[in-house]
Write a protein that holds these residues in place. Structure first.
Motif, PDB file in Angstrom:
ATOM      1  N   ASP A   1      -1.765  21.834 -14.248  1.00 12.98           N
ATOM      2  CA  ASP A   1      -1.302  20.417 -14.815  1.00 12.98           C
ATOM      3  C   ASP A   1      -2.259  19.534 -15.327  1.00 12.98           C
ATOM      4  N   VAL A   2      -2.373  19.214 -16.384  1.00 16.27           N
ATOM      5  CA  VAL A   2      -3.320  18.096 -16.732  1.00 16.27           C
ATOM      6  C   VAL A   2      -2.806  16.536 -16.833  1.00 16.27           C
ATOM      7  N   SER A   3      -1.623  16.485 -16.783  1.00 18.10           N
ATOM      8  CA  SER A   3      -0.905  14.983 -16.757  1.00 18.10           C
ATOM      9  C   SER A   3      -1.687  14.174 -15.756  1.00 18.10           C
ATOM     10  N   PRO A   4      -2.005  12.795 -16.059  1.00 16.83           N
ATOM     11  CA  PRO A   4      -1.653  12.256 -17.287  1.00 16.83           C
ATOM     12  C   PRO A   4      -2.301  12.286 -18.742  1.00 16.83           C
ATOM     13  N   TYR A   5      -3.013  13.435 -18.709  1.00 13.02           N
ATOM     14  CA  TYR A   5      -3.964  13.380 -19.832  1.00 13.02           C
ATOM     15  C   TYR A   5      -3.171  14.107 -21.305  1.00 13.02           C
ATOM     16  N   ASP A   6      -3.069  13.492 -22.215  1.00 13.01           N
ATOM     17  CA  ASP A   6      -2.762  14.387 -23.487  1.00 13.01           C
ATOM     18  C   ASP A   6      -3.729  14.715 -24.513  1.00 13.01           C
TER      19      ASP A   6
END
Ligand SMILES: CC1=C(CCC(=O)O)c2cc3nc(cc4[nH]c(cc5[nH]c(cc1n2)c(C)c5CCC(=O)O)c(CCC(=O)O)c4C)C(CCC(=O)O)=C3C
Ligand SMILES: [Fe+2]
Length: 388
Positions: free
Chosen positions: A20-25
């Protein structure tokens, strides 16, 4: 798990699911930049030294270092290679995230790249800077550059992405490990009869003592962080070879007017002092640099190795992290760590040495610039309407 027990928190990702890399886009690789041909050298030096009070003679001299290598710094190609390696590493880990690259001092400029990110609809990006330590030059100035790039995107009528810069990583195992390996290799390259008594000379970029005095939240962080890494490397080399080497932290690439004090000793002066003391061999380990850029190939490989040759002192130069797979994986580790932090978690933080993991956001005065106060990103207490 028994069927009647409902997990209190949301279940973690299914095995094999993408991390999970959220909150990064997006991820942004932030470099120093360098000239790519003879005509670039003067404009590049003007970019680097604008408003910095560097004497003309020094600029002429440094310009000659670049011209010796055809007017081309290796640094941009090294960052292109790192960018490609990061993309491959993320893809292999199942992470589908665009990776951008921008520089402080040369094309592709951060201003243009952050504007492009805004156009692409990026909302929030993590920023990896190719500099591992705290100080104005190696940390805060990049945070100013990122804030300036957000302002440039705003001036182009766009909503720029939020930019989160990772904690400094001099003590992350993905940087420590490749440096340990490099020192072991450089020891192997010394003549066997001087190897065990060889001195480990850790080298970094000198900075004005006044800049070191205000680096980090309490001052002296630049020097202290290098000492912390050097101690870890010396201990790890001792564990692997059975030899505890004597060592020093020394400096290269001093600039500025002669009356302004910079961190010392200079690597060349130090080689002379070691030789005079009867030290039979030296490994120079450029721990201040993440790749073999101009300071390494000129100040160490050209100048300092020549000093050693003139002295008749056997000396080798250890490699830099470059695109070592562990260093590339460090970027992914910091990305996942910081993403978890920003989601409200407290992930485990990979770290070596005595100082422990450093802060995610800097205190307002961290690595202050005595001359001017510019907007920054990544402040723990952003000034409303000023910081970014
Ligand atoms: C701490 C530090 C790092 C390490 C952290 C990091 O990597 O960011 C670093 C990296 C680099 N420095 C570089 C080049 C230059 N630095 C200069 C000038 C200066 N550096 C300083 C400090 C640092 N510099 C300082 C306090 C100055 C004085 C002017 C000022 O106060 O800003 C000058 C002007 C001429 C001169 O004065 O020498 C040049 C050309 C390149 C590119 C190399 C290539 O082309 O391969 C890289 C990676
Ligand atoms: Fe520099």
């Amino acid at each position: 798990m028994p069927a009647d027990v409902t997990p209190a928190a949301a279940p973690g990702p299914a095995p094999g699911a993408a991390p999970d890399v959220s909150p990064y886009d997006a991820l942004l690789l932030v470099g120093f930049g360098g000239p790519e041909g003879p005509d670039d050298v003067v404009p590049f030096l003007e970019n680097v030294t604008r408003g910095r009070g560097i004497p003309r003679e020094r600029l002429v001299e440094v310009g000659q270092h670049y011209q010796l290598f055809g007017g081309r710094s290796p640094i941009n190609d090294q960052n292109r290679a790192l960018l490609a390696a990061i993309r491959e590493d993320l893809a292999a880990a199942g992470i589908d995230l665009p990776v951008y690259w921008g520089n402080r001092n040369w094309d592709p400029y951060l201003d243009d790249v952050v504007t492009e990110m805004a156009r692409d609809g990026v909302r929030r990006a993590a920023a990896f800077v190719t500099s591992a330590y705290s100080s104005y030059s190696s940390c805060r100035q990049y945070r100013e550059n990122l804030a300036g790039a957000r302002i440039a995107a705003e001036e182009a009528g766009l909503e720029p992405p939020v930019l989160d810069r990772f904690r400094v990583y001099f003590n992350h195992p993905g940087f420590v490990g490749p440096n340990v390996e490099a020192v072991l290799t450089a020891l192997e390259e010394l003549p066997a009869e001087v190897r065990d008594a060889a001195r480990l000379v850790f080298v970094t970029h000198s900075i004005p003592t006044s800049m070191n005095d205000v680096s980090g939240p309490e001052g002296d962080a630049y020097r202290t962080q290098h000492l912390d890494l050097a101690e870890v490397i010396v201990a790890e080399v001792a564990a692997r070879t059975g030899v505890e080497h004597g060592w020093d932290l020394v400096y290269c690439s001093r600039s500025g007017p002669p009356q302004v004090p910079w961190l010392e000793p200079d690597v060349n002066d130090h080689l002379e002092a070691l030789h005079a003391d009867g030290v039979p061999g030296v490994v120079m380990a450029p721990i201040g640099f993440v790749s073999d850029h101009m300071e390494v190939i000129y100040d160490l490989d050209t100048e300092a190795l020549e000093t050693a040759r003139e002295l008749g002192l056997p000396a080798t130069r250890a490699g830099t992290a470059g695109v070592h797979p562990d260093f590339v994986a460090l970027v992914r580790d910091l990305l996942l760590e910081r993403a978890a932090v920003e989601r409200g978690g407290s992930p485990e933080r990979a770290v070596c040495g005595a100082l422990g993991p450093r802060w995610d956001r800097c205190q307002p005065d961290c690595c202050a610039n005595a001359r001017r106060d510019l907007p920054v990103v990544g402040s723990a207490a952003p000034r409303p309407g000023f910081d970014k």
